[in-house]
Design a protein around this motif. Structure first.
Motif, PDB file in Angstrom:
ATOM      1  N   GLY A  73      92.279  61.685  40.967  1.00  0.00           N
ATOM      2  CA  GLY A  73      93.017  61.575  42.225  1.00  0.00           C
ATOM      3  C   GLY A  73      92.093  61.596  43.428  1.00  0.00           C
ATOM      4  N   GLU A  74      91.062  62.457  43.373  1.00  0.00           N
ATOM      5  CA  GLU A  74      90.105  62.537  44.488  1.00  0.00           C
ATOM      6  C   GLU A  74      89.344  61.220  44.662  1.00  0.00           C
ATOM      7  N   LYS A  75      88.992  60.605  43.527  1.00  0.00           N
ATOM      8  CA  LYS A  75      88.282  59.317  43.605  1.00  0.00           C
ATOM      9  C   LYS A  75      89.139  58.270  44.304  1.00  0.00           C
ATOM     10  N   LYS A  76      90.425  58.229  43.953  1.00  0.00           N
ATOM     11  CA  LYS A  76      91.305  57.221  44.539  1.00  0.00           C
ATOM     12  C   LYS A  76      91.486  57.478  46.041  1.00  0.00           C
ATOM     13  N   ARG A  77      91.594  58.748  46.401  1.00  0.00           N
ATOM     14  CA  ARG A  77      91.714  59.067  47.833  1.00  0.00           C
ATOM     15  C   ARG A  77      90.444  58.666  48.574  1.00  0.00           C
ATOM     16  N   ASN A  78      89.308  58.853  47.910  1.00  0.00           N
ATOM     17  CA  ASN A  78      88.039  58.477  48.531  1.00  0.00           C
ATOM     18  C   ASN A  78      87.972  56.961  48.756  1.00  0.00           C
ATOM     19  N   GLU A  79      88.547  56.200  47.824  1.00  0.00           N
ATOM     20  CA  GLU A  79      88.616  54.739  47.997  1.00  0.00           C
ATOM     21  C   GLU A  79      89.433  54.401  49.238  1.00  0.00           C
ATOM     22  N   VAL A  80      90.578  55.085  49.364  1.00  0.00           N
ATOM     23  CA  VAL A  80      91.450  54.797  50.505  1.00  0.00           C
ATOM     24  C   VAL A  80      90.774  55.238  51.812  1.00  0.00           C
ATOM     25  N   LEU A  81      89.994  56.329  51.729  1.00  0.00           N
ATOM     26  CA  LEU A  81      89.237  56.762  52.917  1.00  0.00           C
ATOM     27  C   LEU A  81      88.236  55.684  53.343  1.00  0.00           C
ATOM     28  N   GLN A  82      87.508  55.133  52.367  1.00  0.00           N
ATOM     29  CA  GLN A  82      86.557  54.050  52.672  1.00  0.00           C
ATOM     30  C   GLN A  82      87.289  52.873  53.305  1.00  0.00           C
ATOM     31  N   MET A  83      88.438  52.554  52.709  1.00  0.00           N
ATOM     32  CA  MET A  83      89.204  51.415  53.224  1.00  0.00           C
ATOM     33  C   MET A  83      89.631  51.657  54.673  1.00  0.00           C
ATOM     34  N   THR A  84      90.106  52.867  54.930  1.00  0.00           N
ATOM     35  CA  THR A  84      90.565  53.197  56.279  1.00  0.00           C
ATOM     36  C   THR A  84      89.434  53.011  57.295  1.00  0.00           C
ATOM     37  N   LEU A  85      88.219  53.455  56.905  1.00  0.00           N
ATOM     38  CA  LEU A  85      87.102  53.412  57.848  1.00  0.00           C
ATOM     39  C   LEU A  85      86.508  52.019  58.004  1.00  0.00           C
ATOM     40  N   LEU A  86      86.570  51.215  56.926  1.00  0.00           N
ATOM     41  CA  LEU A  86      85.953  49.882  56.993  1.00  0.00           C
ATOM     42  C   LEU A  86      86.878  48.855  57.658  1.00  0.00           C
ATOM     43  N   LEU A  95      81.294  61.430  62.493  1.00  0.00           N
ATOM     44  CA  LEU A  95      81.828  62.618  61.820  1.00  0.00           C
ATOM     45  C   LEU A  95      83.236  62.950  62.305  1.00  0.00           C
ATOM     46  N   LYS A  96      83.446  62.791  63.604  1.00  0.00           N
ATOM     47  CA  LYS A  96      84.774  63.045  64.170  1.00  0.00           C
ATOM     48  C   LYS A  96      85.801  62.108  63.505  1.00  0.00           C
ATOM     49  N   THR A  97      85.457  60.830  63.475  1.00  0.00           N
ATOM     50  CA  THR A  97      86.361  59.835  62.906  1.00  0.00           C
ATOM     51  C   THR A  97      86.637  60.108  61.432  1.00  0.00           C
ATOM     52  N   VAL A  98      85.562  60.387  60.684  1.00  0.00           N
ATOM     53  CA  VAL A  98      85.716  60.517  59.236  1.00  0.00           C
ATOM     54  C   VAL A  98      86.491  61.795  58.896  1.00  0.00           C
ATOM     55  N   ARG A  99      86.281  62.847  59.666  1.00  0.00           N
ATOM     56  CA  ARG A  99      87.002  64.096  59.398  1.00  0.00           C
ATOM     57  C   ARG A  99      88.496  63.928  59.629  1.00  0.00           C
ATOM     58  N   ALA A 100      88.830  63.225  60.708  1.00  0.00           N
ATOM     59  CA  ALA A 100      90.237  63.002  61.002  1.00  0.00           C
ATOM     60  C   ALA A 100      90.886  62.151  59.916  1.00  0.00           C
ATOM     61  N   ALA A 101      90.186  61.101  59.485  1.00  0.00           N
ATOM     62  CA  ALA A 101      90.727  60.209  58.460  1.00  0.00           C
ATOM     63  C   ALA A 101      90.909  60.945  57.139  1.00  0.00           C
ATOM     64  N   ALA A 102      89.916  61.794  56.797  1.00  0.00           N
ATOM     65  CA  ALA A 102      89.978  62.537  55.541  1.00  0.00           C
ATOM     66  C   ALA A 102      91.152  63.502  55.559  1.00  0.00           C
ATOM     67  N   LYS A 103      91.383  64.106  56.718  1.00  0.00           N
ATOM     68  CA  LYS A 103      92.469  65.074  56.838  1.00  0.00           C
ATOM     69  C   LYS A 103      93.820  64.396  56.600  1.00  0.00           C
ATOM     70  N   GLU A 104      93.988  63.212  57.164  1.00  0.00           N
ATOM     71  CA  GLU A 104      95.237  62.479  56.983  1.00  0.00           C
ATOM     72  C   GLU A 104      95.500  62.148  55.527  1.00  0.00           C
ATOM     73  N   LEU A 105      94.425  62.011  54.752  1.00  0.00           N
ATOM     74  CA  LEU A 105      94.574  61.684  53.333  1.00  0.00           C
ATOM     75  C   LEU A 105      94.638  62.950  52.477  1.00  0.00           C
ATOM     76  N   GLY A 106      94.701  64.090  53.123  1.00  0.00           N
ATOM     77  CA  GLY A 106      94.800  65.346  52.391  1.00  0.00           C
ATOM     78  C   GLY A 106      93.545  65.674  51.609  1.00  0.00           C
ATOM     79  N   MET A 107      92.373  65.207  52.102  1.00  0.00           N
ATOM     80  CA  MET A 107      91.107  65.493  51.413  1.00  0.00           C
ATOM     81  C   MET A 107      90.470  66.732  52.023  1.00  0.00           C
TER      82      MET A 107
END
Lengths: 256, 424
Positions: free
Chosen positions: A156-169, A128-140
């Motif tokens: 736009g939210e869908k595309k950001r969510n894709e980039v969030l998945q990419m960042t975490l994987l 949760l810590k990791t994902v929250r930080a990553a989401a914040k950087e993407l302005g989610m």
């Protein structure tokens, strides 16, 4: 075959309503480690099909050719094995998963990949810590993690969510299939920043786009023009402006 | 009573001999007349009772295996967590077992006995042959009466079947009465081992402004049949909120007859079925709107694998007097295999002219786009399928208002259907 990604003579078809349709007709493409390449081309040229074939979608039948990824035969691998090996496809139209919580899904995916890579799984708190930080950087907004995957998300939210998945994987090779479509300028910049953060000698990407705008933010090492299921022209980053000015007509005429 | 025994009653020949008591005799007469229904009977078109033929169902004795019963309770997740603290009534093979039960904290509870049998004002032995069979053979059952204005909390009612080489049948007769303004949450769990028939009949009265939450978890033995009939009457502003989870038994039918007898009454008959192999599960309901301004809600989802077959029959009868009726019915099925089957029969009969009644049905397979999307994120196929199935059921399981009951149901479903490594 020592290249990072080596696509050679790739032919693929799809069974559309009982009729077999050749979509890829001899794709040759080499992407070295650490490089970002772009593919541009008119509608129906096979760009998205190429991304699906690389990610392992079963609707497409590869009839000939080969794809080697980090020395392994990519076409022999299941989609989840490709993900574990480091391949990531950001979908042009991300799929909605009703009833599946976004944060839970992210954790399931991240831990499945970590397991397959022989890494320790993340516990709920650390994740949760990791994902929250990553989401914040993407302005989610944090709210997007609590919702169901892509359900009710704007384009736009869908595309950001894709980039969030990419960042975490943490892929070593990402394919971005028209990730810029449907994004306003601010969102585009945020998404591009997300990709830039991943850039390293160990990360390559293939950016599929219609517009040169995205390529102003993510400057590619090479640009390829795709038409009728083949790469018909390749060049440096300056090619983007040329296509923007002149369109594809000149390349299509040369290839004919 | 010299009428020849109907062929369909052969499995019960021994038990039907020497019936005494007037309600029993009357019911037996009706039963002789009809036999058990076959598929020529419209209401039984999709569910065959042939499964019962060829067996001889014995009357079970009072002896039971205590260790096995305790193990079964633990396997159902009833021995731990919040549910372990509830007052509980445990029946084995239809007999109440005090040693396994906890009656402390239980409100006004007594037991049905055949000798002082009331036929029950809602039970229609003349119409439903399985209710008639129950009336003839019922020996035990619980009678719960919640007094006026009392919140009786939650009660756990467990039925365990134990059959060895001989098949047994038991036919409990339960009755739940919630008086004006009273409240009760009832979790009914049905499970067992071996080849048996569980044929319970339950009468439910929900008086004015009373509320009964009723969750039935049917997780019977793979070799068993569960044929349940439930009659409910709901009075002014009363609410009968029911949910059935069907995952067990070779053959099951959950049949509900609910009557919204006075205005502003509500009934919910929701449920899920998760079946595999050659299991057959049937959810049949008849909801009668007999008064104005009443609400009925029904959402049922089925997940059917292998050669399993699901049946949904939902009749909503809106009488002429029942203006401003608000009825909703939805049945959905997810078929995991090409051989699985769902038969859905919605039936709206509306005699009032100012009503809002909607119904719908969907059938589909797991979505390939969704599966590919998840796998492309590294989730193995078996796990991806499981996540989609869980999500499909989860949306309906959320309708179980009681958290303890919901968790028990989820736990038992998850234990019955663990994630497969291979996928399909």
């Amino acid at each position: 075959m020592s290249q990072f990604l080596d696509i050679s003579g790739l032919n693929a078809r799809i069974d559309a309503d009982g009729q077999e349709k050749e979509i890829l007709r001899g794709v040759d493409l080499v992407i070295p480690p650490g490089e970002v390449h772009a593919i541009m081309g008119p509608n129906g040229s096979g760009k998205s099909t190429l991304s699906y074939v690389l990610a392992g979608r079963e609707d497409y039948e590869v009839t000939s050719g080969s794809v080697s990824f980090q020395g392994k035969d990519l076409l022999e691998m299941e989609p989840e094995e490709r993900a574990a090996a480091g391949l990531f496809l950001a979908f042009q139209s991300p799929v909605e998963l009703p009833g599946v919580n976004n944060a839970n899904f992210l954790r399931t995916a991240v831990n499945a990949v970590r397991r397959a890579r022989g890494q320790e799984e993340l516990d709920a708190v650390n994740f949760l810590k990791t994902v929250r930080a990553a989401a914040k950087e993407l302005g989610m907004s944090p709210d997007m993690l609590k919702r169901n995957v892509n359900v009710g998300f704007s384009g736009g939210e869908k595309k950001r969510n894709e980039v969030l998945q990419m960042t975490l994987l943490q892929p070593s090779f990402a394919i971005l299939d028209e990730t810029d479509s449907g994004l306003d300028v601010d969102a585009l910049r945020i998404v591009a920043e997300g990709v830039k953060r991943l850039r390293s000698p160990q990360f390559s990407a293939l950016v599929i786009t219609h517009h040169q705008r995205l390529l102003e933010y993510i400057v590619p090492d090479r640009i390829h023009v795709m038409a009728k299921g083949r790469i018909i022209h390749s060049g440096g980053p300056e090619l983007a402006q040329q296509i923007d000015r002149e369109g594809y007509t000149k390349f299509l005429a040369e290839a004919a | 009573m010299s009428a020849p025994l109907a062929v369909t009653l052969e499995p019960f020949r021994k038990q039907l001999e020497g019936v005494s008591g007037q309600p029993q005799k009357t019911a037996l007469e009706a039963l002789h007349h009809t036999g058990l229904p076959d598929r020529r009977v419209e209401d039984w078109k999709y569910t065959s009772l042939r499964f019962l033929a060829g067996s001889v169902f014995h009357k079970p004795g009072k002896n039971y295996d205590s260790a096995k019963a305790r193990a079964a309770l633990a396997a159902l997740g009833l021995a731990e967590g919040a549910v372990a603290e509830l007052p509980r009534l445990v029946f084995v093979n239809g007999h109440f077992v005090a040693d396994l039960s906890v009656t402390k904290g239980l409100f006004a509870c007594s037991f049905y006995t055949a000798d002082k049998a009331e036929p029950g004002s809602l039970v229609r032995s003349d119409r439903e042959p399985l209710a008639a069979l129950n009336t003839v053979l019922a020996e035990n059952g619980v009678v719960i009466s919640v007094p006026e204005g009392i919140d009786a909390g939650q009660v756990l009612l467990v039925s365990l079947g134990q059959a060895d080489s001989d098949a047994v049948s038991y036919h409990p007769r339960h009755s739940v009465h919630v008086a004006k303004g009273g409240k009760l949450s009832l979790l009914s769990v049905q499970a067992g081992e071996g080849h048996y028939l569980h044929n319970p009949v339950t009468e439910v009265f929900v008086a004015a402004e009373a509320e009964l939450r009723h969750v039935t978890l049917q997780a019977e033995s793979d070799a068993a049949a569960n044929l349940s009939t439930l009659y409910a009457q709901i009075e002014e502003r009363g609410n009968y909120d029911s949910f059935v989870v069907g995952i067990g038994a070779a053959l099951s039918r959950h049949e509900v007859h609910a009557c919204l007898a006075e205005s502003f009454a509500q009934v919910h008959i929701n449920g899920v079925q998760r079946l595999a192999q050659t299991q057959h599960g049937d959810i049949t309901s008849v909801i009668t709107h007999a008064a104005p301004d009443c609400i009925s809600r029904q959402t049922v989802r089925n997940v059917l694998d292998d050669r399993a077959r699901g049946v949904f029959q939902g009749k909503v009868l809106v009488e002429q007097i029942a203006q401003k009726t608000d009825g909703y019915q939805m049945n959905q099925a997810l078929l995991l295999s090409g051989q699985a089957e769902i038969d859905a029969k919605p039936q709206l009969e509306i005699y009032a002219d100012d009503v809002k009644c909607s119904h719908g049905a969907t059938v589909g397979a797991l979505d390939d786009d969704q599966l590919f999307y998840m796998r492309s994120r590294g989730v193995p196929e078996g796990e991806a399928r499981q996540i989609l199935i869980d999500a499909f059921l989860e949306e309906v399981l959320e309708l179980i208002g009681d958290e303890t009951a919901r968790e028990v149901c989820k736990t038992v479903i998850a234990r019955r259907f663990p994630v497969s490594e291979e996928g399909a």
